[in-house]
Scaffold this active site. Structure first.
Site, PDB file in Angstrom:
ATOM      1  N   ASP A   1      22.299  48.946 104.013  1.00 29.24           N
ATOM      2  CA  ASP A   1      21.681  49.727 102.952  1.00 29.24           C
ATOM      3  C   ASP A   1      21.482  51.185 103.377  1.00 29.24           C
ATOM      4  O   ASP A   1      20.894  51.456 104.432  1.00 29.24           O
ATOM      5  CB  ASP A   1      20.330  49.094 102.586  1.00 29.24           C
ATOM      6  CG  ASP A   1      19.661  49.808 101.450  1.00 29.24           C
ATOM      7  OD1 ASP A   1      20.114  49.653 100.307  1.00 29.24           O
ATOM      8  OD2 ASP A   1      18.677  50.545 101.712  1.00 29.24           O
TER       9      ASP A   1
ATOM     10  N   HIS B   1      15.197  54.665 108.566  1.00 31.55           N
ATOM     11  CA  HIS B   1      15.176  54.248 109.972  1.00 31.55           C
ATOM     12  C   HIS B   1      15.478  55.431 110.891  1.00 31.55           C
ATOM     13  O   HIS B   1      14.752  55.681 111.862  1.00 31.55           O
ATOM     14  CB  HIS B   1      16.203  53.127 110.191  1.00 31.55           C
ATOM     15  CG  HIS B   1      16.404  52.759 111.621  1.00 31.55           C
ATOM     16  ND1 HIS B   1      15.676  51.763 112.246  1.00 31.55           N
ATOM     17  CD2 HIS B   1      17.236  53.259 112.577  1.00 31.55           C
ATOM     18  CE1 HIS B   1      16.063  51.662 113.507  1.00 31.55           C
ATOM     19  NE2 HIS B   1      17.013  52.567 113.736  1.00 31.55           N
ATOM     20  N   GLU B   2      16.543  56.163 110.596  1.00 28.56           N
ATOM     21  CA  GLU B   2      16.931  57.280 111.459  1.00 28.56           C
ATOM     22  C   GLU B   2      15.896  58.398 111.422  1.00 28.56           C
ATOM     23  O   GLU B   2      15.604  59.023 112.448  1.00 28.56           O
ATOM     24  CB  GLU B   2      18.325  57.788 111.093  1.00 28.56           C
ATOM     25  CG  GLU B   2      19.441  56.765 111.254  1.00 28.56           C
ATOM     26  CD  GLU B   2      19.565  56.143 112.635  1.00 28.56           C
ATOM     27  OE1 GLU B   2      19.139  56.739 113.638  1.00 28.56           O
ATOM     28  OE2 GLU B   2      20.110  55.015 112.726  1.00 28.56           O
TER      29      GLU B   2
ATOM     30  N   HIS C   1      13.172  57.762 113.862  1.00 26.79           N
ATOM     31  CA  HIS C   1      13.410  58.223 115.238  1.00 26.79           C
ATOM     32  C   HIS C   1      12.947  59.671 115.414  1.00 26.79           C
ATOM     33  O   HIS C   1      12.334  60.013 116.428  1.00 26.79           O
ATOM     34  CB  HIS C   1      14.893  58.112 115.603  1.00 26.79           C
ATOM     35  CG  HIS C   1      15.380  56.719 115.795  1.00 26.79           C
ATOM     36  ND1 HIS C   1      14.715  55.781 116.568  1.00 26.79           N
ATOM     37  CD2 HIS C   1      16.482  56.092 115.308  1.00 26.79           C
ATOM     38  CE1 HIS C   1      15.391  54.645 116.557  1.00 26.79           C
ATOM     39  NE2 HIS C   1      16.466  54.795 115.797  1.00 26.79           N
TER      40      HIS C   1
ATOM     41  N   ASP D   1      13.767  52.238 118.649  1.00 26.90           N
ATOM     42  CA  ASP D   1      14.297  51.007 118.081  1.00 26.90           C
ATOM     43  C   ASP D   1      13.436  49.846 118.566  1.00 26.90           C
ATOM     44  O   ASP D   1      12.903  49.874 119.686  1.00 26.90           O
ATOM     45  CB  ASP D   1      15.739  50.772 118.542  1.00 26.90           C
ATOM     46  CG  ASP D   1      16.737  51.596 117.743  1.00 26.90           C
ATOM     47  OD1 ASP D   1      16.563  51.709 116.518  1.00 26.90           O
ATOM     48  OD2 ASP D   1      17.683  52.118 118.357  1.00 26.90           O
TER      49      ASP D   1
END
Length: 191
Positions: A118, A125-126, A129, A135
């Site tokens: 997705d 998510h990125e 970071h 992670d």
């Protein structure tokens, strides 16, 4: 002349302090443009100009973080400004390169998208970071930072309570200058 000016300033100060002395609450508007941004939030700008077909996913990922935390707010960069975060699309795997807390580069890799992951989850998510999160693999779909280990069927783009709290801790009092990235999030992070 100076006595009259001084007397005028003292009278104005006395009038303004009367509500305080009487115990009445007084609302004071903060200076500057703070509409929609908590007072302690550090505003981070992002440039998604190179994110190609993933632009809306990047914008949605930023919105999700803005809805989820108060310590940092992601805003599109204005013309002529330098962005804190650069987001680009490429044919590789998604990854991020944080350079300091709230700064770095994100790649939205087409390889993961072509495998069925997705795009909004990838973006969120990125960006996590860049906000200092490492992670957490393997992990369940309820953990945004579990990344690809949650599998293709996982489309959850929202950080869980622990991830939100960690970002809040990372940005506590961070309205000033950037600080180093959390130890677990240094260097290139390939999901």
């Amino acid at each position: 002349m100076h006595v009259r000016t001084l007397a005028g300033h003292l009278a104005a100060a006395a009038l303004m302090s009367l509500p305080l002395l009487s115990g009445e609450a007084v609302a004071v508007d903060p200076p500057g443009d703070t509409a929609g941004t908590p007072a302690a939030a550090r505003v981070l700008t992002y440039d998604a100009g190179g994110s190609a077909e993933f632009r809306s996913a990047v914008d949605r990922g930023a919105e999700i973080w803005n809805e989820s935390v108060e310590g940092a707010q992601l805003r599109p960069v204005q013309a002529g400004q330098r962005a804190d975060i650069r987001v680009v699309a490429d044919d590789g795997w998604p990854r991020a390169l944080p350079t300091s807390l709230g700064k770095g580069t994100v790649w939205i890799g087409r390889q993961a998208v072509n495998e069925g992951y997705d795009t909004v989850r990838i973006s969120s998510h990125e960006l996590g970071h860049i906000l200092g999160l490492p992670d957490r693999k393997p992990g369940p779909c309820s953990s945004l930072m579990s990344g690809s280990s949650a599998g293709v069927p996982c489309t959850n783009p929202y950080p869980n309570a622990a991830e939100k709290a960690e970002v809040e801790d990372n940005f506590a009092g961070a309205a000033g200058s950037p600080s180093p990235v959390a130890g677990a999030a240094r260097g290139l992070l390939v999901d």
